[in-house]
Design a protein around this motif. Structure first.
Motif, short mmCIF file in Angstrom:
data_model
loop_
_atom_site.label_atom_id
_atom_site.label_comp_id
_atom_site.label_asym_id
_atom_site.label_seq_id
_atom_site.Cartn_x
_atom_site.Cartn_y
_atom_site.Cartn_z
N LEU A 91 25.89 47.48 36.86
CA LEU A 91 26.73 48.63 36.52
C LEU A 91 28.18 48.39 36.91
CD1 LEU A 91 24.36 51.54 37.58
CD2 LEU A 91 25.01 50.94 35.24
N ASP A 92 28.41 47.88 38.11
CA ASP A 92 29.78 47.60 38.57
C ASP A 92 30.47 46.60 37.65
OD1 ASP A 92 29.45 49.35 40.68
OD2 ASP A 92 29.11 47.77 42.18
N TRP A 93 29.76 45.52 37.34
CA TRP A 93 30.32 44.50 36.44
C TRP A 93 30.64 45.09 35.07
CZ3 TRP A 93 28.21 42.87 31.81
CH2 TRP A 93 28.88 41.82 31.18
N PHE A 94 29.72 45.87 34.55
CA PHE A 94 29.89 46.46 33.22
C PHE A 94 31.10 47.39 33.20
CE2 PHE A 94 28.91 48.73 29.34
CZ PHE A 94 28.30 47.77 28.56
N ASP A 95 31.21 48.23 34.23
CA ASP A 95 32.36 49.15 34.32
C ASP A 95 33.68 48.38 34.38
OD1 ASP A 95 30.66 51.35 34.29
OD2 ASP A 95 30.70 51.61 36.47
N GLU A 96 33.71 47.32 35.18
CA GLU A 96 34.93 46.52 35.30
C GLU A 96 35.26 45.79 34.01
OE1 GLU A 96 34.48 43.83 38.61
OE2 GLU A 96 34.00 45.49 39.98
N THR A 97 34.24 45.33 33.31
CA THR A 97 34.43 44.52 32.11
C THR A 97 34.80 45.37 30.90
OG1 THR A 97 32.86 42.90 32.96
CG2 THR A 97 33.35 42.80 30.60
#
Length: 148
Positions: A91-97
């Motif tokens: 989720l963190d990666w997806f939000d950042e990306t």
């Protein structure tokens, strides 16, 4: 075109959507048999859940792959102790990306019932699939190696 990109393209050409493609590839990569019931169930998450444009199918597909590998499947199994951490990392990666979790925000296209998926979806599915594999290797494979 990489072999995985070609696999994704072939599956899309056969009419499978983002979440189904991710799960089909995960099953194949894990050497598991086809599971038509699971693949049919994944279709409900396509295009932001029922093509509503909500939460991106690549993201829900990724969380489902992690759940397939680390979740509880029967009364005798235990949930992997880092399941929540793995999904939080995704989720963190997806939000950042992508700066959003919503399909229509990310692809900047309104989805209808019979519309084709934009080309942009392929790169999102690919990147998310690779991130899921990376996360699983970090938490699942690494711990299995440490136990040996």
């Amino acid at each position: 075109m990489s072999q995985d990109s070609f696999r994704m393209f072939k599956l899309a050409a056969q009419g499978f959507c983002c979440t189904q493609i991710m799960m089909l590839m995960a099953l194949e990569d894990e050497g598991k048999d086809d599971n038509p019931d699971l693949i049919r169930a994944m279709q409900g998450l396509c295009g932001g859940m029922g093509r509503s444009g909500g939460t991106c199918g690549a993201l829900t597909g990724g969380a489902s792959i992690i759940g397939l590998a680390a979740g509880k499947g029967n009364a005798m199994e235990q949930v992997h102790p880092k399941l929540g951490r793995m999904i939080a990392e995704l989720l963190d990666w997806f939000d950042e990306t992508y700066a959003s979790r919503d399909c229509e925000d990310i692809i900047q296209t309104k989805l209808g019932e019979g519309d084709a998926y934009p080309v942009k979806c392929g790169s999102i599915v690919s990147a998310t699939y690779y991130k899921v594999r990376e996360i699983m290797a970090k938490y699942i494979v690494k711990e299995e190696e440490e136990e040996d």
